[in-house]
Design a protein around this motif. Structure first.
Motif, short mmCIF file in Angstrom:
data_model
loop_
_atom_site.label_atom_id
_atom_site.label_comp_id
_atom_site.label_asym_id
_atom_site.label_seq_id
_atom_site.Cartn_x
_atom_site.Cartn_y
_atom_site.Cartn_z
N UNK A 164 4.59 -3.66 -20.04
CA UNK A 164 3.96 -4.66 -20.91
C UNK A 164 2.92 -4.01 -21.82
N UNK A 165 2.12 -3.10 -21.26
CA UNK A 165 1.09 -2.42 -22.05
C UNK A 165 1.71 -1.51 -23.11
N UNK A 166 2.70 -0.73 -22.71
CA UNK A 166 3.35 0.17 -23.66
C UNK A 166 4.06 -0.58 -24.77
N UNK A 167 4.76 -1.65 -24.38
CA UNK A 167 5.47 -2.47 -25.36
C UNK A 167 4.48 -3.15 -26.31
N UNK A 168 3.35 -3.59 -25.77
CA UNK A 168 2.32 -4.22 -26.61
C UNK A 168 1.81 -3.25 -27.66
N UNK A 169 1.57 -2.00 -27.26
CA UNK A 169 1.07 -0.99 -28.20
C UNK A 169 2.06 -0.78 -29.35
N UNK A 170 3.34 -0.69 -29.00
CA UNK A 170 4.38 -0.49 -30.02
C UNK A 170 4.46 -1.71 -30.95
N UNK A 171 4.42 -2.91 -30.36
CA UNK A 171 4.55 -4.13 -31.15
C UNK A 171 3.34 -4.34 -32.05
N UNK A 172 2.14 -4.05 -31.54
CA UNK A 172 0.93 -4.21 -32.36
C UNK A 172 0.99 -3.25 -33.56
N UNK A 173 1.43 -2.01 -33.32
CA UNK A 173 1.57 -1.04 -34.41
C UNK A 173 2.59 -1.53 -35.44
N UNK A 174 3.72 -2.07 -34.95
CA UNK A 174 4.76 -2.57 -35.86
C UNK A 174 4.27 -3.77 -36.66
N UNK A 175 3.54 -4.66 -36.01
CA UNK A 175 3.03 -5.86 -36.68
C UNK A 175 1.98 -5.49 -37.74
N UNK A 176 1.14 -4.49 -37.43
CA UNK A 176 0.16 -4.04 -38.42
C UNK A 176 0.83 -3.34 -39.59
N UNK A 177 1.94 -2.64 -39.32
CA UNK A 177 2.69 -2.02 -40.41
C UNK A 177 3.33 -3.09 -41.30
N UNK A 178 3.70 -4.23 -40.69
CA UNK A 178 4.31 -5.32 -41.44
C UNK A 178 3.28 -6.12 -42.24
N UNK A 179 2.04 -6.15 -41.75
CA UNK A 179 0.99 -7.00 -42.32
C UNK A 179 0.86 -6.87 -43.85
N UNK A 189 -3.03 -11.58 -38.70
CA UNK A 189 -3.76 -10.43 -38.17
C UNK A 189 -4.50 -10.77 -36.89
N UNK A 190 -5.11 -11.96 -36.84
CA UNK A 190 -5.80 -12.37 -35.61
C UNK A 190 -4.79 -12.55 -34.47
N UNK A 191 -3.65 -13.18 -34.79
CA UNK A 191 -2.64 -13.48 -33.78
C UNK A 191 -2.05 -12.20 -33.18
N UNK A 192 -1.99 -11.13 -33.97
CA UNK A 192 -1.44 -9.86 -33.48
C UNK A 192 -2.07 -9.45 -32.16
N UNK A 193 -3.37 -9.68 -32.05
CA UNK A 193 -4.09 -9.20 -30.86
C UNK A 193 -3.79 -10.03 -29.60
N UNK A 194 -3.04 -11.11 -29.77
CA UNK A 194 -2.65 -11.89 -28.57
C UNK A 194 -1.38 -11.35 -27.93
N UNK A 195 -0.79 -10.30 -28.52
CA UNK A 195 0.43 -9.72 -27.95
C UNK A 195 0.20 -9.22 -26.53
N UNK A 196 -0.83 -8.39 -26.35
CA UNK A 196 -1.03 -7.80 -25.02
C UNK A 196 -1.35 -8.85 -23.95
N UNK A 197 -2.32 -9.77 -24.18
CA UNK A 197 -2.55 -10.78 -23.13
C UNK A 197 -1.31 -11.64 -22.86
N UNK A 198 -0.51 -11.90 -23.89
CA UNK A 198 0.71 -12.70 -23.68
C UNK A 198 1.68 -11.98 -22.77
#
Length: 447
Positions: free
Chosen positions: A97-112, A133-142
């Motif tokens: 979950x943590x590793x996937x969150x890191x990848x997804x957050x990076x991808x979402x910021x690249x898309x932003x 941008x705010x919602x991106x940070x809810x990836x890891x807790x989700x």
């Protein structure tokens, strides 16, 4: 099999699926609460949140799909009574979950900075980008919440995640009220307030799950091994190998229905509005089927862990029958009340007429949708995720959407043709997925 065994299995599935369904409803209520409360800010704010949410949910669904197969692994561990291995699985699930969150957050910021490719108006894009941008940070807790949810669901404690979700819904609504409007000394954040409320709610839900599992005496037998113990790379790879196809199955299905809506829009606003009404009600009935599918996954995994392959097969087919029977009842409701249901949404006679036509197809659609959804869950209980993903791709993208396009635009059927195409895909998927479960479960019996 005796009638009493069927009743007993049905009760087990109902007991497991009930809290899961309530949790799924809770997820939808968070989105609904955001929509209603953001709607008061005006059409631009509502459009911005809908746009940002529709892009974000694709990533989040993939992440949730990645973690979903772990539920069956926990259930199998429970059946084997190998409780310390449950803690090992949980630890590795959290790492994924943590590793996937890191990848997804990076991808979402690249898309932003590239959200403009979706062709939104400047006003919607400006507000939506900040919300996104705010919602991106809810990836890891989700995903952290999801990892612990798979654990508690897998060992049969489905009320834990349900209770946390209910609290999350209440907290999210209260957070929206305070942060959107700036009450009780908090700043008035408008649309961004809804994003922060969702972020805080998801974070609190994750923390509650972590605290409850690690503090409650019931879970001590699972957490015997220290979390600082080295990781098993084979287990990590196994979780990822099961998760990626399952995540893609989620994407194939969501993408297909999104594409169907786009095609419907080519016919104009009236059929599209009718389509949205139809899919909204069909999605609501689907929530219970989804819960039955998850319960079926747990029951199949548990019986496999016990080494009782006959009961695993019986549990899977009982779940599939329950899903089909429930959706059969929904089908009758959709057919006979097809002109009444749309009136909950609109008064436009043309929209109601189109929705009534769609509901005739959806009535048949419901049964096959229920069967395929539960069959995927039963297969997930057997750790089979690759073939369901392939079947979903062919059902929606090779058969359903192309058939719907041909019927709607080249064979003169019109908007109803799009729904007929989706129905064809679901018939294909339900038959092949059920057959796949039959073959696999029979193979276990013969082993």
């Amino acid at each position: 099999m005796s009638q009493s065994k069927l009743v007993h299995e049905g009760k087990l599935l109902a007991r497991l699926s009930g809290p899961i369904v309530i949790g799924q409803v809770g997820q939808n209520l968070i989105t609904l609460a955001d929509t209603i409360m953001v709607g008061a800010l005006g059409s631009i704010a509502l459009g911005a949140s809908a746009f940002a949410g529709s892009v974000f949910i694709v990533f989040l669904l993939f992440g949730m799909g990645m973690l979903a197969p772990v539920t069956a692994l926990f259930a199998r561990m429970q059946g084997q009574e190998n409780y310390p291995y449950g803690g090992v699985l949980l630890r590795h699930s959290v790492v994924v979950a943590a590793g996937l969150s890191a990848v997804m957050i990076a991808a979402l910021y690249a898309l932003l900075p590239n959200l403009k490719i979706f062709g939104q108006t400047p006003e919607v894009l400006a507000m939506g980008s900040a919300f996104f941008e705010i919602t991106i940070w809810s990836v890891f807790p989700s995903l952290l919440y999801q990892a612990y949810k798979q654990f508690t669901d897998g060992i049969g404690k489905t009320k834990v995640a349900m209770s946390v979700m209910i609290f999350g819904v209440i907290f999210n609504v209260a957070g929206n009220y305070v942060l959107i409007n700036g009450y009780y000394g908090f700043p008035k954040l408008g649309l961004n307030g809804a994003a922060y409320a969702t972020l805080f709610a998801r974070t609190l839900m994750a923390l509650m799950m972590v605290f409850y599992v690690h503090a409650h005496p019931h879970f001590k037998k699972y957490l015997a091994e220290r979390w600082t113990h080295r990781f098993d790379h084979h287990l990590l790879k196994s979780i990822i190998r099961l998760g990626i196809p399952n995540g893609m199955t989620y994407i194939f299905e969501v993408g297909a229905f999104s594409s169907a809506a786009v095609m419907m829009g080519w016919f104009g606003a009236t059929p599209l509005a009718a389509h949205q009404i139809t899919i909204s009600l069909a999605s609501t009935s689907f929530l219970i089927t989804l819960g039955i599918g998850i319960a079926g996954s747990i029951r199949v995994g548990y019986e496999l862990g016990r080494g009782d392959y006959s009961s695993a097969r019986f549990a899977g087919f009982t779940a599939i029958k329950m899903g089909g029977a429930y959706m059969g009842i929904c089908a009758l409701g959709f057919f006979f009340l097809r002109e009444w249901f749309p009136t909950f949404y609109v008064n436009d006679v043309d929209v109601i007429a189109w929705a009534a036509k769609f509901f005739v197809v959806v009535a048949i659609f419901q049964i096959f949708d229920g069967v395929q959804a539960v069959a995927i869950g039963a297969l997930r209980g057997m750790s089979d995720t690759q073939w369901p993903s392939i079947i979903a791709f062919f059902a929606y993208w090779v058969m359903g959407l192309p058939a719907g396009y041909m019927l709607a635009f080249h064979l003169g059927v019109g908007p109803v043709g799009i729904w007929i195409g989706l129905l064809m895909g679901l018939i294909f998927a339900s038959i092949l997925l059920t057959w796949r479960f039959h073959i696999l479960s029979k193979r276990f019996l013969q082993s």
